[in-house]
Scaffold this active site. Structure first.
Site, PDB file in Angstrom:
ATOM      1  N   LEU A   1     100.327  69.497   6.810  1.00 34.73           N
ATOM      2  CA  LEU A   1      99.220  69.659   7.761  1.00 34.73           C
ATOM      3  C   LEU A   1      98.641  68.297   8.146  1.00 34.73           C
ATOM      4  O   LEU A   1      98.472  67.992   9.330  1.00 34.73           O
ATOM      5  CB  LEU A   1      98.145  70.522   7.093  1.00 34.73           C
ATOM      6  CG  LEU A   1      97.017  71.059   7.954  1.00 34.73           C
ATOM      7  CD1 LEU A   1      97.571  71.991   9.025  1.00 34.73           C
ATOM      8  CD2 LEU A   1      96.008  71.799   7.073  1.00 34.73           C
TER       9      LEU A   1
ATOM     10  N   GLY B   1      93.008  68.652  -3.038  1.00 32.84           N
ATOM     11  CA  GLY B   1      93.828  68.438  -1.843  1.00 32.84           C
ATOM     12  C   GLY B   1      94.982  69.398  -1.634  1.00 32.84           C
ATOM     13  O   GLY B   1      96.012  69.000  -1.086  1.00 32.84           O
TER      14      GLY B   1
ATOM     15  N   SER C   1     101.538  71.462   1.094  1.00 38.59           N
ATOM     16  CA  SER C   1     100.737  70.348   0.573  1.00 38.59           C
ATOM     17  C   SER C   1     101.427  69.660  -0.602  1.00 38.59           C
ATOM     18  O   SER C   1     101.973  70.321  -1.495  1.00 38.59           O
ATOM     19  CB  SER C   1      99.371  70.856   0.089  1.00 38.59           C
ATOM     20  OG  SER C   1      98.619  71.350   1.159  1.00 38.59           O
ATOM     21  N   ILE C   2     101.351  68.336  -0.618  1.00 38.37           N
ATOM     22  CA  ILE C   2     101.887  67.574  -1.751  1.00 38.37           C
ATOM     23  C   ILE C   2     101.155  68.001  -3.034  1.00 38.37           C
ATOM     24  O   ILE C   2     101.770  68.124  -4.092  1.00 38.37           O
ATOM     25  CB  ILE C   2     101.725  66.055  -1.489  1.00 38.37           C
ATOM     26  CG1 ILE C   2     102.603  65.642  -0.295  1.00 38.37           C
ATOM     27  CG2 ILE C   2     102.075  65.247  -2.727  1.00 38.37           C
ATOM     28  CD1 ILE C   2     102.380  64.211   0.187  1.00 38.37           C
TER      29      ILE C   2
ATOM     30  N   LYS D   1      94.252  53.732   3.524  1.00 37.28           N
ATOM     31  CA  LYS D   1      95.243  53.685   2.433  1.00 37.28           C
ATOM     32  C   LYS D   1      95.231  52.320   1.746  1.00 37.28           C
ATOM     33  O   LYS D   1      95.412  52.229   0.532  1.00 37.28           O
ATOM     34  CB  LYS D   1      96.644  54.010   2.959  1.00 37.28           C
ATOM     35  CG  LYS D   1      96.820  55.466   3.380  1.00 37.28           C
ATOM     36  CD  LYS D   1      96.474  56.445   2.275  1.00 37.28           C
ATOM     37  CE  LYS D   1      96.884  57.868   2.595  1.00 37.28           C
ATOM     38  NZ  LYS D   1      96.263  58.846   1.662  1.00 37.28           N
TER      39      LYS D   1
ATOM     40  N   ALA E   1      91.313  61.814   8.873  1.00 34.97           N
ATOM     41  CA  ALA E   1      90.724  60.975   9.927  1.00 34.97           C
ATOM     42  C   ALA E   1      90.596  61.851  11.159  1.00 34.97           C
ATOM     43  O   ALA E   1      91.456  62.716  11.396  1.00 34.97           O
ATOM     44  CB  ALA E   1      91.607  59.772  10.230  1.00 34.97           C
TER      45      ALA E   1
ATOM     46  N   TYR F   1      99.294  55.364  12.970  1.00 42.26           N
ATOM     47  CA  TYR F   1      98.680  55.698  11.675  1.00 42.26           C
ATOM     48  C   TYR F   1      97.270  55.094  11.618  1.00 42.26           C
ATOM     49  O   TYR F   1      96.410  55.563  10.889  1.00 42.26           O
ATOM     50  CB  TYR F   1      99.569  55.208  10.531  1.00 42.26           C
ATOM     51  CG  TYR F   1      99.433  56.033   9.264  1.00 42.26           C
ATOM     52  CD1 TYR F   1     100.051  57.273   9.151  1.00 42.26           C
ATOM     53  CD2 TYR F   1      98.676  55.576   8.189  1.00 42.26           C
ATOM     54  CE1 TYR F   1      99.923  58.029   8.000  1.00 42.26           C
ATOM     55  CE2 TYR F   1      98.544  56.327   7.033  1.00 42.26           C
ATOM     56  CZ  TYR F   1      99.171  57.544   6.943  1.00 42.26           C
ATOM     57  OH  TYR F   1      99.044  58.300   5.802  1.00 42.26           O
TER      58      TYR F   1
ATOM     59  N   VAL G   1      84.841  66.530  -0.787  1.00 43.79           N
ATOM     60  CA  VAL G   1      84.645  65.230  -1.444  1.00 43.79           C
ATOM     61  C   VAL G   1      83.617  64.340  -0.737  1.00 43.79           C
ATOM     62  O   VAL G   1      83.264  63.283  -1.256  1.00 43.79           O
ATOM     63  CB  VAL G   1      85.980  64.454  -1.618  1.00 43.79           C
ATOM     64  CG1 VAL G   1      86.963  65.232  -2.483  1.00 43.79           C
ATOM     65  CG2 VAL G   1      86.601  64.100  -0.269  1.00 43.79           C
TER      66      VAL G   1
END
Ligand SMILES: NC(=O)c1ccc[n+]([C@@H]2O[C@H](COP(=O)([O-])OP(=O)(O)OC[C@H]3O[C@@H](n4cnc5c(N)ncnc54)[C@H](O)[C@@H]3O)[C@@H](O)[C@H]2O)c1
Length: 259
Positions: free
Chosen positions: A195, A13, A19-20, A163, A95, A156, A64
């Site tokens: 992003l 990811g 990006s985290i 989640k 999504a 969301y 994935v």
């Protein structure tokens, strides 16, 4: 001794420098971890550029949603790491844009399936493949979630449902993998400008609200999630599994909007 000395870490990811997953790579490598970044095809150029900034970092293709790519990625990571993976970071979500713009009531069957497949099922797919490389000496699997699973964050939408499923996956995986000393946790991060986040209409409002409402009266930064991921991935967190750790300046505890 550095907290991640000798540890082999596979991260899913990373898309770009915001990006985290990239912040986590930096925190863990700072403490001695060896890193492999698994990238989605369209991100290859950026991920290779980032990987070059941490000496010794390898990159592997992996979508994935594709079981064959998952199998190949784990086989390759196992080979590069000499048969042992200590930590897997799951920092993946998606999504379709329309699902994050339309009313929740208009969620489509296809959009629901895609969001849940990429953002939630993939944790099971990853954990199943990580187990053979972790069970000899234990390991840690860490996912990224958001508080919209618990409280309504307008727009969301289906990602919140994903989640909620992801967090439930964390608990069931923690239960089944616990006997192999494999820990499974998630960080529920505060709003960050990435992003993925830009795909949610009104996401910038989440950040402006946090700065006012959160107990720490500020937003969080990617590096703060990276450092919390370092804690959860290290032996310091050896008795922690099945947990959702909020890294959000305390935003989630608030009931009233102001005081
Ligand atoms: N940004 C935030 O405010 C925030 C808050 C809480 C949780 N999170 C979560 O953190 C995680 C990382 O997101 P981010 O904000 O760093 O955004 P990001 O866009 O940088 O990262 C999302 C990653 O998911 C990957 N991805 C999407 N579909 C994929 C697929 N089919 N196969 C493989 N990879 C795929 C993308 O390539 C990208 O690297 C996500 O789970 C996200 O929901 C983000």
């Amino acid at each position: 001794m550095p907290l991640m000395e000798g540890k082999n870490v596979l991260i899913f990811g990373v898309a770009n420098h915001r990006s985290i997953g990239w912040a986590i790579a930096q925190s863990l490598s700072r403490e001695g971890a060896k890193i492999i970044l698994a990238y989605q095809d369209r991100m290859e150029k950026y991920v290779r550029e980032l990987a070059a900034k941490i000496p010794g970092t390898e990159v592997i293709l992996c979508d994935v949603q594709d079981d064959a790519q998952l199998d190949a990625a784990f086989a390759k990571a196992g080979e590069l790491f000499g048969g042992r993976i200590d930590t897997v970071i799951h920092s993946v979500a998606y999504a379709p844009a329309s699902e994050l713009e339309n009313p929740f009531l208009e969620t489509t069957r296809a959009g629901f399936q895609t969001a849940l497949d990429i953002s939630a099922y993939s944790l099971i797919a990853v954990a199943k493949r990580a187990k053979p490389y972790m069970e000899a000496s234990g390991g840690s699997i860490l996912a990224l979630t958001y508080m919209a699973s618990l409280h309504v964050m307008p727009k969301y939408n289906v990602m919140a449902v994903a989640k909620a499923a992801l967090e439930c996956n964390v608990r069931y995986l923690a239960y089944e993998l616990g006997e192999f000393n494999i820990r499974v946790n998630a960080i529920s991060a505060g709003a960050l400008n990435t992003l993925a986040a830009r795909g949610v209409s009104g996401f910038s409002d989440f950040r402006s609200q946090t700065a006012v409402i959160a107990p720490l009266r500020r937003n969080i930064e990617q590096s703060e999630v990276g450092d919390s991921a370092l804690f959860l991935s290290s032996d310091l967190a050896r008795a922690i599994t099945g947990e959702i750790l909020f890294v959000d300046a305390g935003y989630n505890i608030m009931g009233a909007a102001s005081h």
